[in-house]
Write a protein that holds these residues in place. Structure first.
Motif, PDB file in Angstrom:
ATOM      1  N   GLU A  12       0.838  -1.191   0.000  1.00 17.89           N
ATOM      2  CA  GLU A  12       0.000   0.000   0.000  1.00 17.89           C
ATOM      3  C   GLU A  12       0.875   1.244   0.000  1.00 17.89           C
ATOM      4  O   GLU A  12       2.104   1.170   0.140  1.00 17.89           O
ATOM      5  N   ARG A  13       0.256   2.409  -0.154  1.00 22.41           N
ATOM      6  CA  ARG A  13       0.982   3.679  -0.180  1.00 22.41           C
ATOM      7  C   ARG A  13       1.661   3.936   1.154  1.00 22.41           C
ATOM      8  O   ARG A  13       1.156   3.552   2.213  1.00 22.41           O
TER       9      ARG A  13
ATOM     10  N   ASN B 135      -0.638   4.700   7.239  1.00 17.96           N
ATOM     11  CA  ASN B 135      -0.290   3.307   6.959  1.00 17.96           C
ATOM     12  C   ASN B 135       0.968   2.888   7.714  1.00 17.96           C
ATOM     13  O   ASN B 135       1.039   1.779   8.264  1.00 17.96           O
TER      14      ASN B 135
END
Length: 443
Positions: A132-133, A138
């Motif tokens: 994911e980014r 995150n």
């Protein structure tokens, strides 16, 4: 009739491999695979099998499946030991690093740091693939996953550090002919045969490395670019003019303190937080003392000075209501205990705060308690000391045990204050010495 001796009787047979020896060999092979990060398929390679057979012909090399199972068991064993160690320590710092492999796959490594017997311990907890980014949210979630995986109490984590991570150099990087010619010129001129370095936009320190190496290789580079075989007609713009080389030289002077500070603050085997005020102070003084001539570099120097002052404006401020942890750490580092990087009033405030903290710790620990010494005298008439005690007790008949406890408390507090003052009065430790070793010897 006698039988003829068999030839095998005269040959030296390989010694048998006992179960204990086989277990040791298997464990060593597993450790080799882990330490050198070799693929498990290596145990099936013909060359590896032949080598093991030469060392111990009677050793039965286990299969790849066996080593895969043992590797998982070893991982669980080490993870449990790591969890136990983190449970037993009081404070933990985490560092993270996100990087991209040659196959353009993103990974994040998480490393923990803590003190064990006044020695810095660092262990990589995980290297996880990222799909994911790399947003702040995150990254926070990924770190929380690691914290949960190793059962780390969140209150023990005191800091999390995250590293977010040109034409001339590119020409030598892309041109095999230019690179070969450069090596020839380096040998002819007696210059170090170092390759040119390319800067990376996400690693600003690499710009200094690129310019510093370029300055070192100035004359071999200039000579190489003047070769018609290397630089075609119309491409002499790659060569730098005299004023541009002067600009690189001055720019290196400005960047060098930042480079040195970055290298020092990136260390893992020694404490760094307590050195931060001193390091920032050294950078500021370095920027103020340099005499530069190139207008672009002078402008950069001024801008860098403003940025350092703005970004670290709170580093030299100490407020009793919200103590500056960095300044407290510096005051507890015997290399910087004089606090020379602070104004006198700020240094005085830090020392007072440290005294207050020492007294608070003493109150938390409670009174140590001193044993009462009893003295005995021969039976009969009271001794002179006993008579004096009777007289004193008559004069002090209005005093109470509470008064005596207060006197003892005051003496204890004065002793702590004097000890703190004595600490600040001692000579500073040399910068090359380790503060943890000093504290271990003086605990």
């Amino acid at each position: 009739k006698t039988s003829q001796p068999v030839l095998d009787r005269f040959l030296l047979k390989a010694p048998a491999c006992t179960p204990a020896q086989a277990a040791v060999l298997t464990d060593r092979i597993l450790n080799m695979l882990v330490t050198d990060m070799r693929p498990l398929s290596m145990v099936e390679d013909a060359g590896f099998k032949a080598m093991i057979a030469a060392f111990q012909p009677n050793y039965a090399l286990p299969s790849r499946t066996f080593f895969t199972k043992r590797l998982k068991e070893k991982y669980e064993d080490i993870k449990n030991k790591m969890k136990k160690a983190l449970q037993e320590t009081d404070t933990i710092a985490l560092t993270t690093d996100i990087w991209t492999s040659v196959a353009t796959e993103a990974y994040m490594g998480v490393t923990c740091h803590y003190l064990e017997n006044w020695k810095i311990m660092s262990h990589c907890l995980t290297t996880m693939p990222l799909e994911e980014r790399h947003t702040a949210a995150n990254i926070a979630d990924w770190i929380e996953e690691v914290i949960a995986k190793f059962s780390i109490p969140p209150e023990k984590i005191k800091a999390v550090v995250h590293d977010n991570a040109r034409t001339l150099v590119e020409h030598f990087k892309k041109s095999e002919l230019a690179s070969t010619k450069l090596k020839v010129k380096q040998r002819h001129m007696g210059t170090k045969e170092n390759m040119l370095l390319q800067d990376v936009c996400t690693h600003w320190n690499s710009t200094y490395a690129m310019l510093s190496r370029l300055q070192e290789q100035r004359w071999p580079v200039t000579a190489t670019l003047s070769d018609p075989e290397v630089t075609q007609r119309g491409k002499h713009y790659l060569d730098l003019k005299s004023d541009q080389w002067s600009l690189i030289e001055e720019l290196n002077q400005v960047l060098e303190p930042f480079h040195s500070a970055t290298v020092f603050m990136s260390g893992e085997q020694y404490v760094t937080l307590s050195a931060l005020p001193h390091v920032v102070d050294k950078i500021k003084k370095s920027l103020q003392s340099q005499n530069l001539e190139s207008p672009p570099v002078v402008s950069f120097q001024t801008h860098a000075k403003e940025q350092v002052t703005t970004r670290w404006k709170d580093l030299g401020e100490f407020k009793p209501e919200s103590p500056n942890i960095t300044l407290l750490a510096a005051s507890l580092d015997p290399r910087f205990r004089k606090l020379k990087f602070l104004p006198a009033d700020q240094a005085f405030g830090v020392k007072n705060a440290l005294q207050t903290m020492a007294l608070a710790v003493k109150q938390q620990l409670g009174p140590t308690g001193c044993g009462n010494e009893a003295s005995s005298t021969a039976e009969g008439a009271p001794s002179t000391a006993h008579k004096d005690k009777m007289t004193t007790s008559f004069l002090d008949s209005d005093s109470t045990s509470s008064d005596e406890e207060q006197d003892e408390e005051q003496l204890s507090n004065e002793a702590i204050q004097n000890e703190v003052l004595a600490y600040f009065g001692e000579q500073s430790l040399p910068k090359k010495d380790g503060p943890l070793i000093w504290w271990k010897a003086n605990e």
